[in-house]
Write an enzyme that holds these catalytic residues in place. Structure first.
Site, short mmCIF file in Angstrom:
data_model
loop_
_atom_site.label_atom_id
_atom_site.label_comp_id
_atom_site.label_asym_id
_atom_site.label_seq_id
_atom_site.Cartn_x
_atom_site.Cartn_y
_atom_site.Cartn_z
N ARG A 107 6.18 3.15 -3.55
CA ARG A 107 5.07 3.06 -4.50
C ARG A 107 3.83 2.59 -3.77
O ARG A 107 3.86 1.58 -3.07
CB ARG A 107 5.39 2.06 -5.61
CG ARG A 107 6.65 2.40 -6.41
CD ARG A 107 6.97 1.27 -7.37
NE ARG A 107 8.20 1.51 -8.10
CZ ARG A 107 8.76 0.64 -8.94
NH1 ARG A 107 8.16 -0.53 -9.15
NH2 ARG A 107 9.88 0.92 -9.57
N ASP A 127 -0.16 1.32 -4.36
CA ASP A 127 -0.96 0.73 -5.43
C ASP A 127 -2.22 1.55 -5.70
O ASP A 127 -2.55 2.48 -4.96
CB ASP A 127 -1.37 -0.70 -5.05
CG ASP A 127 -0.18 -1.66 -5.05
OD1 ASP A 127 0.80 -1.39 -5.76
OD2 ASP A 127 -0.27 -2.69 -4.35
N ARG A 152 -1.95 -5.70 2.52
CA ARG A 152 -3.33 -6.11 2.27
C ARG A 152 -3.50 -7.63 2.39
O ARG A 152 -4.53 -8.11 2.85
CB ARG A 152 -3.78 -5.61 0.91
CG ARG A 152 -3.92 -4.08 0.87
CD ARG A 152 -3.92 -3.54 -0.55
NE ARG A 152 -5.04 -4.08 -1.32
CZ ARG A 152 -5.13 -3.98 -2.65
NH1 ARG A 152 -4.16 -3.37 -3.34
NH2 ARG A 152 -6.18 -4.45 -3.28
#
Length: 241
Positions: free
Chosen positions: A49, A51, A194
């Site tokens: 997945r 974001d 991140r």
């Protein structure tokens, strides 16, 4: 019969990979395209997945259908999909193969542009401070290979069963005005890359020391880590099986 799809996408216009109510996702667009071709309601499974706003230069998905599909599936899918999603391969695999569970590693890159560049606004985080110390950031990045618990860099409210990841590669490179962070692991937590990038930048800008970076990892407290850098500089670049 199970088909694998290799694709890439520009994540700017999507709320991530995973289908969600009332927002546009990459998975939804792929479901629609494949269902149109097969005339069957298809739900694709993704290798992972990404974001909202994150890009993928390589992503895999699979779907099941009870017949052999004829014709040029790549051409057909690309004729239906929006221009910011591109399919490169569609191929039959053993019915037991799984894009998510059979993946042995995933790699990401995070791209920073020092200064301004109007042509890279959607694909880099552009910063205007002093250039961070790459040597210090690489020294700190090496510490990631010594640990397996990355709760410090995980989104706080998440339903994962473990915070353990096996990081096999983590380093920065400098190409002119561009700084690129490379990281590979067997799996990643939500927001992990991140948050790591934001914390390493704090090292490079002298806000924390390399030893301080180690302490942040060991604290297992997201509040001690750096900011979560913008999604637009993040790319899923490779998935290995």
């Amino acid at each position: 019969m199970r088909y694998f799809i290799e694709l890439s996408y520009n994540g700017k216009n999507y709320h991530g990979w995973q289908i969600q109510p009332d927002v546009i996702s990459v998975q939804e667009k792929l479901n629609i395209a494949i269902s149109t071709i097969t005339q069957v309601n298809i739900q694709v499974v993704g290798a992972g997945r990404t974001d909202t706003g994150v890009h993928a230069s390589q992503m895999f998905a699979h779907f099941d259908v009870d017949k052999v599909l004829k014709g040029d599936l790549v051409f057909k899918l690309n004729s239906i999909l929006p221009n910011d999603i591109t399919v490169y391969k569609v191929f039959l695999v053993d019915s037991e193969k799984h894009v998510r569970f059979d993946a042995i590693s995933r790699s990401y890159e995070y791209k920073i542009w020092m200064g301004r560049n109007p042509f890279l606004l959607d694909f880099t985080w552009q910063i205007h401070s002093q250039k961070p110390d790459i040597q210090l950031m690489n020294e700190a990045a090496k510490l990631l290979l010594e640990y397996t618990d990355f709760q410090t860099f995980s989104k706080v409210k998440t339903d994962v069963y473990t915070f353990n990841c096996d990081v096999t590669e983590a380093y920065w490179e400098s190409k002119g005005n561009e700084l690129i962070f490379h990281i590979s692991a067997n799996r990643f937590l939500r927001n992990m890359v991140r948050a790591i990038v934001g914390t390493l930048l704090d090292v490079g800008l002298g806000k924390i020391t390399v030893d301080g970076f180690r302490e942040i990892i060991e604290s297992k407290n997201r509040g001690n880590a750096g900011l979560s850098v913008p999604a637009k500089g993040l790319f899923l670049t490779q998935i290995k099986y």
